[in-house]
Design a protein around this motif. Structure first.
Motif, mmCIF file in Angstrom:
data_model
loop_
_atom_site.group_PDB
_atom_site.id
_atom_site.type_symbol
_atom_site.label_atom_id
_atom_site.label_comp_id
_atom_site.label_asym_id
_atom_site.label_seq_id
_atom_site.Cartn_x
_atom_site.Cartn_y
_atom_site.Cartn_z
ATOM 1 N N LYS A 55 50.646 95.322 -10.703
ATOM 2 C CA LYS A 55 49.271 94.791 -9.924
ATOM 3 C C LYS A 55 48.497 93.788 -10.928
ATOM 4 O O LYS A 55 48.096 92.758 -10.698
ATOM 5 N N THR A 56 48.415 94.058 -12.466
ATOM 6 C CA THR A 56 47.392 93.351 -13.222
ATOM 7 C C THR A 56 48.050 92.129 -13.708
ATOM 8 O O THR A 56 47.705 90.991 -13.716
ATOM 9 N N THR A 57 49.610 92.260 -13.619
ATOM 10 C CA THR A 57 50.468 91.186 -13.849
ATOM 11 C C THR A 57 50.276 90.155 -12.894
ATOM 12 O O THR A 57 50.166 88.868 -13.059
ATOM 13 N N LEU A 168 39.497 91.755 -8.258
ATOM 14 C CA LEU A 168 38.790 92.885 -8.821
ATOM 15 C C LEU A 168 40.114 93.882 -9.461
ATOM 16 O O LEU A 168 40.713 94.327 -8.539
ATOM 17 N N ASP A 169 40.280 93.990 -10.660
ATOM 18 C CA ASP A 169 41.580 94.648 -11.054
ATOM 19 C C ASP A 169 41.123 96.123 -11.215
ATOM 20 O O ASP A 169 40.423 96.355 -12.118
ATOM 21 N N GLU A 170 41.476 96.979 -10.667
ATOM 22 C CA GLU A 170 41.039 98.628 -10.504
ATOM 23 C C GLU A 170 39.631 98.678 -10.563
ATOM 24 O O GLU A 170 39.226 99.223 -11.373
ATOM 25 N N PRO A 171 38.793 98.158 -9.733
ATOM 26 C CA PRO A 171 37.458 98.380 -9.872
ATOM 27 C C PRO A 171 36.898 99.791 -9.740
ATOM 28 O O PRO A 171 35.720 99.995 -10.387
HETATM 29 MG MG LIG Z 1 47.048 97.488 -13.965
#
Ligand SMILES: [Mg+2]
Ligand SMILES: Nc1ncnc2c1ncn2[C@@H]1O[C@H](COP(=O)(O)OP(=O)(O)OP(=O)(O)O)[C@@H](O)[C@H]1O
Length: 321
Positions: A55-57, A168-171
């Motif tokens: 996800k972050t990538t 938003l990454d893992e808000p």
């Molecule tokens: Mg991540």
């Protein structure tokens, strides 16, 4: 002026985010694997997957923080990397934890960020603080903020650019239930204003509550995507049967051609039916049991949550994460 370039018409497409064949490798590890992603404008979209799913990538690739190995992408209709500056001027993003100067106040941090943007950003500071409910703490040092307050200040920082798209990454990370509730409300308000919010999460429940549409990702690959309601309609259903002699009822149903998994429950059975099973099947279950002298007190179709559906479509069945 911006609209006079030959590429300006790209900005009118229906998708806030569009990727084709997007791939990012770390050595042999394919963190983003041939991803075809279509995020409609004006919705809350969840990029949902377990830890390490990529996800972050994916978000880092979209924002140009790391390069893709293959594929194409566009943000708000602007092809990136070709028109990245134009696209990112309308995108607000939080990747990992938002970073601020701890010895400065929330307002001072926003002033520094606004100074690096267009003139109008400075005029948006107060409204942004207001929007995220941080006016009363705006003059406290960020080092004294809780995790939830930092997240909110992060969203305020995004709003300085009046973004059409927030990524938003893992808000919800690190937020307590009240903080999650506030974040969810904030996201829904942003969407109600016509913005698009794409968020990543490994929290199925939060995505189900916050988002209109979702992509489910596992091992770098998008397995399914679409509006949550549509995806659930294609999922298997469960029927709870309240009846006398549950054990006998179980063996009666096991001997039929229904092909359903039947589990014993307190005072009844639960029957797992394949996707697309019609109401006729439920009527058939009733008939089979009643004809064999079993009293049926209750037949209830149970709504399949995104969580159990997620477990169906990923390979992680039985794992805790
Ligand atoms: Mg991540
Ligand atoms: N800079 C890097 N170098 C090497 N491998 C990396 C790097 N960043 C991520 N990876 C690998 O890529 C895969 C995807 O990682 P990523 O951080 O994108 O997952 P994630 O879905 O965001 O997970 P989480 O839910 O834990 O945040 C993992 O196998 C991870 O180890």
């Amino acid at each position: 002026m911006l609209d006079e370039t030959p590429d300006a018409h790209f900005a009118d497409g229906p998708w806030a985010v569009e990727t084709h064949g997007l791939t990012k490798r770390f050595g042999d590890n394919v963190a983003v694997n041939d991803v075809e992603l279509l995020v409609p404008r004006g919705c809350a979209f969840g990029y949902l997957g377990p830890n390490g799913a990529g996800k972050t990538t994916l978000i880092r690739v979209l924002l140009g923080l790391t390069h893709a190995d293959a594929g194409t992408m566009s943000l708000l209709g602007y092809p990136v990397p070709r028109q990245r500056d134009r696209a990112l001027a309308r995108v607000g993003a939080i990747v990992d934890e938002p970073r601020f100067h701890g010895h400065l106040t929330g307002r001072q941090n926003l002033q520094i960020l606004a100074a690096a943007r267009e003139r109008a950003a400075r005029d948006r500071i107060e409204a942004s603080l207001e929007r995220v409910g941080m006016m009363h703490r705006a003059d406290d040092r960020v080092s004294k903020y809780s995790m939830g307050m930092r997240q909110r200040l992060g969203v305020a920082a995004c709003l300085l650019g009046d973004p059409q798209l927030l990524i938003l990454d893992e808000p919800m990370n690190g937020l307590d239930p009240a903080g999650m509730h506030e974040m969810r409300d904030m996201i829904q308000t942003l969407v109600a204003e016509g913005r698009t919010v794409m968020l990543s999460s490994h929290l199925l429940d939060e995505v189900e509550r916050t988002c209109d549409a979702v992509a489910i990702v596992d091992h770098g690959k998008v397995i399914r995507q679409g509006p949550i309601a549509e995806l659930l309609a294609g999922a298997a259903t469960k029927v709870h049967v309240g009846c006398s002699s549950p054990e006998r009822a179980q063996s009666i149903l096991a001997a039929t051609a229904l092909g359903a998994q039947v589990d014993l429950e307190t005072a009844g059975l639960s029957i797992h039916l394949a996707a697309g099973t019609g109401r006729d099947t439920i009527a058939e279950i009733n008939r089979l049991l009643v004809e064999d002298g079993i009293a049926v007190y209750q037949l209830q179709e149970v709504q399949v949550s995104l969580e159990s559906w997620f477990l169906q479509v990923t390979s992680r069945l039985g794992e805790s994460e």
